[in-house]
Design an enzyme around this catalytic site. Structure first.
Site, PDB file in Angstrom:
ATOM      1  N   ASP A 109      -2.438  -8.621  -3.933  1.00 13.66           N
ATOM      2  CA  ASP A 109      -3.157  -9.902  -4.015  1.00 13.66           C
ATOM      3  C   ASP A 109      -4.489  -9.794  -3.271  1.00 13.66           C
ATOM      4  O   ASP A 109      -5.151 -10.794  -3.063  1.00 13.66           O
ATOM      5  CB  ASP A 109      -2.325 -11.028  -3.386  1.00 13.66           C
ATOM      6  CG  ASP A 109      -2.135 -10.830  -1.897  1.00 13.66           C
ATOM      7  OD1 ASP A 109      -1.864  -9.683  -1.475  1.00 13.66           O
ATOM      8  OD2 ASP A 109      -2.271 -11.805  -1.130  1.00 13.66           O
ATOM      9  N   GLU A 133      11.833   1.859   3.069  1.00 18.64           N
ATOM     10  CA  GLU A 133      11.303   0.790   3.933  1.00 18.64           C
ATOM     11  C   GLU A 133      11.576   1.165   5.386  1.00 18.64           C
ATOM     12  O   GLU A 133      12.605   1.790   5.679  1.00 18.64           O
ATOM     13  CB  GLU A 133      11.974  -0.535   3.553  1.00 18.64           C
ATOM     14  CG  GLU A 133      11.581  -1.773   4.335  1.00 18.64           C
ATOM     15  CD  GLU A 133      10.073  -2.030   4.395  1.00 18.64           C
ATOM     16  OE1 GLU A 133       9.497  -1.803   5.475  1.00 18.64           O
ATOM     17  OE2 GLU A 133       9.471  -2.421   3.380  1.00 18.64           O
ATOM     18  N   GLU A 193      10.910   2.680  -5.033  1.00 22.55           N
ATOM     19  CA  GLU A 193      10.030   1.593  -4.603  1.00 22.55           C
ATOM     20  C   GLU A 193       9.652   1.831  -3.141  1.00 22.55           C
ATOM     21  O   GLU A 193      10.523   1.978  -2.278  1.00 22.55           O
ATOM     22  CB  GLU A 193      10.725   0.229  -4.747  1.00 22.55           C
ATOM     23  CG  GLU A 193       9.764  -0.892  -4.341  1.00 22.55           C
ATOM     24  CD  GLU A 193      10.371  -2.293  -4.455  1.00 22.55           C
ATOM     25  OE1 GLU A 193      11.425  -2.443  -5.085  1.00 22.55           O
ATOM     26  OE2 GLU A 193       9.771  -3.206  -3.879  1.00 22.55           O
ATOM     27  N   LYS A 240      -9.452  -5.048   7.436  1.00 25.11           N
ATOM     28  CA  LYS A 240     -10.645  -4.662   8.204  1.00 25.11           C
ATOM     29  C   LYS A 240     -11.052  -3.236   7.862  1.00 25.11           C
ATOM     30  O   LYS A 240     -10.211  -2.348   7.775  1.00 25.11           O
ATOM     31  CB  LYS A 240     -10.342  -4.733   9.714  1.00 25.11           C
ATOM     32  CG  LYS A 240     -10.189  -6.140  10.220  1.00 25.11           C
ATOM     33  CD  LYS A 240     -10.035  -6.142  11.722  1.00 25.11           C
ATOM     34  CE  LYS A 240      -9.783  -7.560  12.186  1.00 25.11           C
ATOM     35  NZ  LYS A 240      -9.046  -7.622  13.443  1.00 25.11           N
ATOM     36  N   THR A 272       7.732 -11.507  -5.253  1.00 26.24           N
ATOM     37  CA  THR A 272       8.234 -11.094  -3.937  1.00 26.24           C
ATOM     38  C   THR A 272       7.732 -12.070  -2.870  1.00 26.24           C
ATOM     39  O   THR A 272       6.881 -12.921  -3.140  1.00 26.24           O
ATOM     40  CB  THR A 272       7.733  -9.691  -3.576  1.00 26.24           C
ATOM     41  OG1 THR A 272       6.306  -9.763  -3.394  1.00 26.24           O
ATOM     42  CG2 THR A 272       8.058  -8.662  -4.635  1.00 26.24           C
ATOM     43  N   LYS A 273       8.229 -11.862  -1.669  1.00 27.36           N
ATOM     44  CA  LYS A 273       7.849 -12.725  -0.551  1.00 27.36           C
ATOM     45  C   LYS A 273       6.337 -12.671  -0.314  1.00 27.36           C
ATOM     46  O   LYS A 273       5.674 -13.686  -0.157  1.00 27.36           O
ATOM     47  CB  LYS A 273       8.608 -12.237   0.691  1.00 27.36           C
ATOM     48  CG  LYS A 273       8.328 -13.034   1.933  1.00 27.36           C
ATOM     49  CD  LYS A 273       9.167 -12.515   3.089  1.00 27.36           C
ATOM     50  CE  LYS A 273       8.618 -13.068   4.393  1.00 27.36           C
ATOM     51  NZ  LYS A 273       9.262 -12.475   5.558  1.00 27.36           N
ATOM     52  N   PHE A 274       5.783 -11.459  -0.314  1.00 30.45           N
ATOM     53  CA  PHE A 274       4.352 -11.335  -0.021  1.00 30.45           C
ATOM     54  C   PHE A 274       3.492 -11.803  -1.193  1.00 30.45           C
ATOM     55  O   PHE A 274       2.366 -12.258  -0.987  1.00 30.45           O
ATOM     56  CB  PHE A 274       3.999  -9.900   0.411  1.00 30.45           C
ATOM     57  CG  PHE A 274       4.273  -9.693   1.872  1.00 30.45           C
ATOM     58  CD1 PHE A 274       5.559  -9.392   2.311  1.00 30.45           C
ATOM     59  CD2 PHE A 274       3.280  -9.847   2.828  1.00 30.45           C
ATOM     60  CE1 PHE A 274       5.845  -9.247   3.666  1.00 30.45           C
ATOM     61  CE2 PHE A 274       3.549  -9.698   4.182  1.00 30.45           C
ATOM     62  CZ  PHE A 274       4.838  -9.391   4.596  1.00 30.45           C
ATOM     63  N   GLU A 275       4.018 -11.722  -2.381  1.00 30.66           N
ATOM     64  CA  GLU A 275       3.298 -12.280  -3.527  1.00 30.66           C
ATOM     65  C   GLU A 275       3.183 -13.798  -3.358  1.00 30.66           C
ATOM     66  O   GLU A 275       2.102 -14.375  -3.552  1.00 30.66           O
ATOM     67  CB  GLU A 275       4.051 -11.948  -4.816  1.00 30.66           C
ATOM     68  CG  GLU A 275       3.386 -12.524  -6.051  1.00 30.66           C
ATOM     69  CD  GLU A 275       3.946 -11.917  -7.328  1.00 30.66           C
ATOM     70  OE1 GLU A 275       4.992 -11.261  -7.276  1.00 30.66           O
ATOM     71  OE2 GLU A 275       3.311 -12.094  -8.373  1.00 30.66           O
ATOM     72  N   ASP A 293       0.598  -3.243   2.458  1.00 32.40           N
ATOM     73  CA  ASP A 293      -0.242  -3.884   3.495  1.00 32.40           C
ATOM     74  C   ASP A 293      -1.711  -3.612   3.177  1.00 32.40           C
ATOM     75  O   ASP A 293      -2.105  -2.445   3.065  1.00 32.40           O
ATOM     76  CB  ASP A 293       0.104  -3.306   4.870  1.00 32.40           C
ATOM     77  CG  ASP A 293       1.547  -3.616   5.251  1.00 32.40           C
ATOM     78  OD1 ASP A 293       1.864  -4.787   5.498  1.00 32.40           O
ATOM     79  OD2 ASP A 293       2.365  -2.670   5.283  1.00 32.40           O
TER      80      ASP A 293
HETATM   81  C1  SAM Z   1       3.078  -6.442   2.852  1.00 25.98           C
HETATM   82  S1  SAM Z   1       4.712  -5.893   2.882  1.00 25.98           S
HETATM   83  C2  SAM Z   1       5.250  -6.117   1.185  1.00 25.98           C
HETATM   84  C3  SAM Z   1       6.739  -6.125   1.065  1.00 25.98           C
HETATM   85  C4  SAM Z   1       7.285  -6.354  -0.358  1.00 25.98           C
HETATM   86  N1  SAM Z   1       6.942  -5.270  -1.260  1.00 25.98           N
HETATM   87  C5  SAM Z   1       6.807  -7.671  -0.924  1.00 25.98           C
HETATM   88  O1  SAM Z   1       6.045  -7.649  -1.910  1.00 25.98           O
HETATM   89  O2  SAM Z   1       7.211  -8.724  -0.390  1.00 25.98           O
HETATM   90  C6  SAM Z   1       4.527  -4.129   2.961  1.00 25.98           C
HETATM   91  C7  SAM Z   1       5.829  -3.424   3.339  1.00 25.98           C
HETATM   92  O3  SAM Z   1       5.607  -2.021   3.274  1.00 25.98           O
HETATM   93  C8  SAM Z   1       6.315  -1.425   4.350  1.00 25.98           C
HETATM   94  N2  SAM Z   1       5.660  -0.134   4.601  1.00 25.98           N
HETATM   95  C9  SAM Z   1       4.353   0.076   4.920  1.00 25.98           C
HETATM   96  N3  SAM Z   1       4.099   1.375   5.060  1.00 25.98           N
HETATM   97  C10 SAM Z   1       5.284   2.019   4.818  1.00 25.98           C
HETATM   98  C11 SAM Z   1       5.664   3.382   4.818  1.00 25.98           C
HETATM   99  N4  SAM Z   1       4.784   4.342   5.109  1.00 25.98           N
HETATM  100  N5  SAM Z   1       6.934   3.684   4.551  1.00 25.98           N
HETATM  101  C12 SAM Z   1       7.849   2.711   4.255  1.00 25.98           C
HETATM  102  N6  SAM Z   1       7.549   1.394   4.238  1.00 25.98           N
HETATM  103  C13 SAM Z   1       6.278   1.068   4.517  1.00 25.98           C
HETATM  104  C14 SAM Z   1       6.188  -2.409   5.485  1.00 25.98           C
HETATM  105  O4  SAM Z   1       7.215  -2.242   6.436  1.00 25.98           O
HETATM  106  C15 SAM Z   1       6.298  -3.737   4.752  1.00 25.98           C
HETATM  107  O5  SAM Z   1       7.622  -4.206   4.697  1.00 25.98           O
END
Ligand code: SAM
Length: 224
Positions: free
Chosen positions: A167, A81, A56, A135, A202-205, A131
């Site tokens: 989303d 992560e 993941e 933009k 998940t949190k971001f969902e 993420d």
């Molecule tokens: C928007 S958050 C979503 C987190 C989680 N999957 C959720 O649904 O709640 C995106 C996560 O991806 C991680 N992330 C982004 N680019 C990454 C990378 N190149 N390697 C590891 N983690 C990364 C960020 O640190 C962040 O915690």
């Protein structure tokens, strides 16, 4: 790469503190359940007794990671992560739920796939709520791009899957386009996948749902 050339990162390291319990779990479990980043291939068979391995990418606080791992003890999960408090939270959940089928790599997933994961070693890859970098000038920071997905696919076994959920509708279309453009991938669905009921929220969902965002799922299989 030219040392002056800086690779564009798909993340910005966020501040955030661990609770004392998360910090305790991090200190106790990180040495046992983390895999140190290496710039060469590693043998995952030495790490898991499980034959199936799923990665993941960007697990955030690890909400989905530990719940999926708990439901599937016959699968080894590797969570990648860069956000240390999230790593602490996941290790804390592992401790609370007595789970041993998860390993964490606290490093940039792009480098992990470029350098560390053996070809055809994984059964699946999850990318939940990457993420969106909404933009246009930031689209180059998006994790899901043809080159990276091709790199991921080298590490996936024939018949394995790649599953992304977002989303952000315009990113969802982009993800579908990227996956559809890759010859070695097959879409068992017509366009977006039906919601997979085994995937926990998940949190971001939840953040997206609070804003009435539609959740789109993209699930393709690598040709056998
Ligand atoms: C928007 S958050 C979503 C987190 C989680 N999957 C959720 O649904 O709640 C995106 C996560 O991806 C991680 N992330 C982004 N680019 C990454 C990378 N190149 N390697 C590891 N983690 C990364 C960020 O640190 C962040 O915690």
């Amino acid at each position: 790469m030219d040392s002056k050339m800086k690779q564009i990162k798909s993340y910005v390291l966020r501040a955030g503190r661990m609770s004392p319990a998360q910090k305790k779990s991090y200190d106790e479990f990180f040495p046992k359940y983390s895999i140190e980043y290496k710039d060469h291939k590693i043998d995952l068979n030495n790490i898991f007794e499980q034959k199936k391995i799923v990665v993941e990418i960007g697990f955030g606080m690890g909400d989905a990671t530990w719940q999926i791992a708990k439901e599937n003890p016959d699968v080894g999960y590797i969570g990648i992560e860069v956000h240390t408090p999230g790593v602490g939270k996941l290790l804390h959940q592992m401790k609370s739920h007595n789970l041993s089928n998860i390993r964490v790599i606290e490093h940039d997933a792009v480098e992990v796939f470029n350098n560390m994961l053996e070809s055809e070693s994984l059964d699946g890859v999850h990318i939940f709520f990457p993420d969106p970098w909404p933009k246009k000038k930031h689209h180059k920071r998006r994790l899901i791009q043809v080159d990276f997905i091709n790199n991921i696919l080298k590490a996936v076994k024939p018949g394995g899957y790649i599953y992304a959920v977002t989303d952000w509708e315009e990113y969802a279309e982009h993800i579908l386009d990227v996956f559809e453009s890759i010859d070695s991938l097959e879409n068992p669905y017509n366009g977006f996948a039906t919601a997979q009921d085994w995937r926990p929220r998940t949190k971001f969902e939840n953040k997206g749902l609070d804003k009435n965002h539609k959740i789109n799922e993209v699930l393709f299989r690598k040709n056998s």
